[in-house]
Design a protein around this motif. Structure first.
Motif: not given
Length: 116
Positions: A3-9, A86-87, A91-94, A111-113
């Motif tokens: 899982q990945y956190l995408l934070s919008i700044v 997957e990696d 995540a960077l593509v999204w 990444p979510v730890a």
């Protein structure tokens, strides 16, 4: 899958008028649907401006509650998505698609730890 956190700044300031915000929100909804169809979308939310926050700190045996953000800043996390990928590359593509929808606002990918 990780899982990945995408934070919008986003910058502190006025919320864009509806005529500017509505097309962005429609594109964001379409991107969320795309992520759902791909099995990547877990959760997303928008946040209020920093002045709506309340900070709670441990203070001896009690707690100290104060209004406002923890730190003064010119930018803040205005929203976020939690995705499964997957990696990091996926995540960077999204995150890139999200940044394009948001007119180039930065998106921090972390990444979510661990989940609880």
């Amino acid at each position: 899958m990780a899982q990945y956190l995408l934070s919008i700044v986003q910058p502190v300031g006025e919320v864009p008028p509806p005529e500017d915000l509505e097309p962005v929100m429609a594109q964001l909804a379409a991107l969320n649907e795309e992520m759902q169809a791909a099995g990547a979308w877990v959760f997303a939310a928008a946040l209020h401006q920093p002045e709506a926050s309340t900070v709670v700190r441990a203070d001896g045996d009690g707690v100290l509650v104060t209004d406002g953000p923890y730190a003064e800043a010119k930018e803040f996390v205005g929203g976020f998505d939690v995705i499964e990928a997957e990696d990091l590359d996926q995540a960077l593509v999204w995150a890139g698609k999200l940044a394009r929808v948001l007119g180039g606002l930065p998106v921090e990918v972390r990444p979510v730890a661990q989940t609880f």
